[in-house]
Design a protein around this motif. Structure first.
Motif, mmCIF file in Angstrom:
data_model
loop_
_atom_site.group_PDB
_atom_site.id
_atom_site.type_symbol
_atom_site.label_atom_id
_atom_site.label_comp_id
_atom_site.label_asym_id
_atom_site.label_seq_id
_atom_site.Cartn_x
_atom_site.Cartn_y
_atom_site.Cartn_z
ATOM 1 N N PHE A 196 37.623 56.345 42.701
ATOM 2 C CA PHE A 196 37.270 54.923 42.686
ATOM 3 C C PHE A 196 36.956 54.432 41.276
ATOM 4 C CE2 PHE A 196 34.082 51.490 43.090
ATOM 5 C CZ PHE A 196 34.880 50.555 43.726
ATOM 6 N N ARG B 121 37.066 41.573 38.430
ATOM 7 C CA ARG B 121 36.478 42.659 39.205
ATOM 8 C C ARG B 121 36.337 42.244 40.663
ATOM 9 N NH1 ARG B 121 31.148 44.093 40.433
ATOM 10 N NH2 ARG B 121 30.818 46.346 40.708
ATOM 11 N N SER C 169 40.117 54.715 38.826
ATOM 12 C CA SER C 169 41.160 53.766 39.210
ATOM 13 C C SER C 169 40.762 52.346 38.838
ATOM 14 C CB SER C 169 41.441 53.864 40.712
ATOM 15 O OG SER C 169 41.954 55.128 41.047
ATOM 16 N N ALA C 170 39.491 52.008 39.057
ATOM 17 C CA ALA C 170 39.012 50.689 38.648
ATOM 18 C C ALA C 170 39.115 50.519 37.135
ATOM 19 C CB ALA C 170 37.570 50.490 39.113
ATOM 20 N N ASP D 171 42.660 49.756 36.242
ATOM 21 C CA ASP D 171 42.979 48.353 36.512
ATOM 22 C C ASP D 171 42.506 47.475 35.353
ATOM 23 O OD1 ASP D 171 44.387 48.321 38.875
ATOM 24 O OD2 ASP D 171 42.622 48.093 40.144
ATOM 25 N N LYS D 172 41.295 47.748 34.892
ATOM 26 C CA LYS D 172 40.705 46.928 33.829
ATOM 27 C C LYS D 172 41.406 47.150 32.498
ATOM 28 C CE LYS D 172 36.264 45.764 31.689
ATOM 29 N NZ LYS D 172 34.800 46.039 31.678
ATOM 30 N N HIS E 273 44.117 43.897 41.911
ATOM 31 C CA HIS E 273 43.077 44.846 42.306
ATOM 32 C C HIS E 273 43.626 45.978 43.169
ATOM 33 C CE1 HIS E 273 40.369 41.821 40.766
ATOM 34 N NE2 HIS E 273 40.788 40.939 41.642
ATOM 35 N N SER F 208 42.178 49.541 42.545
ATOM 36 C CA SER F 208 40.769 49.611 42.947
ATOM 37 C C SER F 208 40.628 49.701 44.454
ATOM 38 C CB SER F 208 40.016 48.386 42.426
ATOM 39 O OG SER F 208 40.084 48.306 41.021
#
Length: 413
Positions: A70, A210, A73-74, A77-78, A343, A346
């Motif tokens: 988690f 986010r 992966s987030a 994305d960012k 997203h 995420s």
């Protein structure tokens, strides 16, 4: 539904190479992840492990797999640098296979598995995000199914038990771990060479950077997929952890025969990566996710109550493991068709993490305690119930398949 899901429209050759390499790499991930399960009949007596220890080892990898999956992966994305995150993760999990082979106690093996889970966790969500970005939506279900299930099951569930058990029988289980770490280094180099990061303009988006947990779980499909993930991840990890022990210790199957029986699961899921995922592109995600999990009851019932030919038992294993073909649907395809594309990594990691924490972490620990208390048949009764509940839970899904949604919209018009 399917908000902002656009591809960069690369050609079919690149799409094929992308899916093939990512599927191969995820196969190496599961080759390493499953290695301990298939080698456990050798490892358990050598390190004096109890069944509870076996469950804890499976739980530990799932815990760090979920958390790192988690968070990393987030972060991908960012940062918009999925390829870089992916390559680093591959190198680290390959190193962890070597560390597993060096372990001389339960605690050292536990440490190696914790680190391996942290490295492997983000690989599937990041890989599936690349597939979403680059593959034609008309073939998304098939592509995501092949990416997640073909390599992971061919190498992780078919090749791994056959090859690793043979190596362990000839040269010892430590040698098997050492050799298992080599392929990941090769796939990392192939991905660095042949896979491109989606261009910056393809990742531009509107809205917040986010996605909060509250917002993610405001989508009914995300809630349902997360719940099904808990159930079926539990089914998988309990089967991987305890079926080899049940076959060898209760059924009296030779370790080499056990390896071939477990390899049947890999053949089943490899075929299912095409059949189940491709079927969902044609008839919809929901009917597939409702029907296929019920087939899972064949696996524990066959193992416990069938005493005939090992070949017929292999057939039962083949059909009982068909539910594995559903994994890309509830872990990747349906969530990616439900949420905004900004997203995707995420949310895919969130569904995976929910399954790994509440299913992968808790279920093998509980199954290990149950096995020590009631015998090794207890984990098999657990997976029997999990399959049934998953089929009923999937009935709450809202359909997301493009072909079904297009027909619904046309009928409404």
């Amino acid at each position: 539904m399917e908000q902002g899901l656009q591809t960069t429209k690369k050609g079919p050759v690149y799409q094929f190479v992308l899916v093939a390499l990512l599927s191969l790499n995820f196969g190496i991930v599961f080759f390493d992840r499953n290695a301990l399960n298939f080698l456990m009949p050798y490892v358990q007596p050598d390190l004096n492990l109890t069944n509870t220890h076996v469950g804890i080892l499976a739980s530990a990898l799932s815990l760090t797999w979920a958390i790192a999956g988690f968070l990393i992966s987030a972060a991908s994305d960012k940062a918009g640098n999925r390829k870089g995150f992916l390559i680093v993760a591959i190198f680290v999990f390959s190193l962890c296979s070597f560390l597993s082979g060096l372990a001389t106690s339960f605690l050292l093996l536990l440490g190696a598995r914790l680190l391996m889970g942290a490295a492997e966790g983000p690989i599937n969500p990041i890989s599936q995000t690349l597939v979403v970005r680059e593959v034609d939506p008309r073939h998304r279900g098939l592509a995501m199914g092949v990416m997640q299930n073909f390599g992971s099951n061919f190498f992780g569930s078919f090749v791994a038990p056959v090859v690793l058990v043979a190596i362990a029988a000839a040269w010892g289980w430590r040698t098997a771990f050492f050799l298992a770490g080599v392929p990941g280094i090769i796939t990392a180099l192939l991905i660095w060479k042949f896979i491109e990061e989606p261009p910056e303009e393809a990742k531009k988006k509107e809205g917040p950077d986010r996605l909060t947990l509250k917002e993610a779980f405001s989508y009914k499909n995300i809630v349902v997929c997360s719940f099904v993930s808990v159930l079926l991840v539990s089914f998988l990890v309990i089967t991987w952890a305890f079926m080899p022990l049940y076959l060898t210790q209760v059924k009296g199957v030779e370790p080499e025969t056990m390896g071939w029986l477990m390899g049947t699961l890999g053949i089943s899921a490899t075929i299912g990566s095409f059949v189940v995922a491709g079927l969902s592109d044609r008839i919809g995600r929901k009917p597939v996710l409702v029907a296929i999990p019920f087939m899972g009851v064949i696996l524990p019932l066959g193992a416990m109550f069938y005493d005939g030919s090992v070949w017929m038992l292999a057939v039962m294993f083949f059909f009982g493991w068909a539910l594995n073909g559903c994994f890309p649907l509830f872990m990747a395809t349906v969530p990616s068709e439900t949420i905004d594309s900004a997203h995707v990594a995420s949310v895919l990691a969130l569904v995976m993490a929910t399954g790994e924490v509440f299913g992968g972490v808790l279920s093998p620990f509980i199954a290990g305690l149950a096995a020590d208390t009631f015998g090794l048949q207890a984990p098999l009764w657990m997976i029997f119930g999990l399959a049934i509940i998953a089929g009923f839970a999937a009935m709450a899904l809202t359909e997301t398949a493009p072909i079904k949604r297009a027909k619904t919209q046309a009928a409404a018009a």
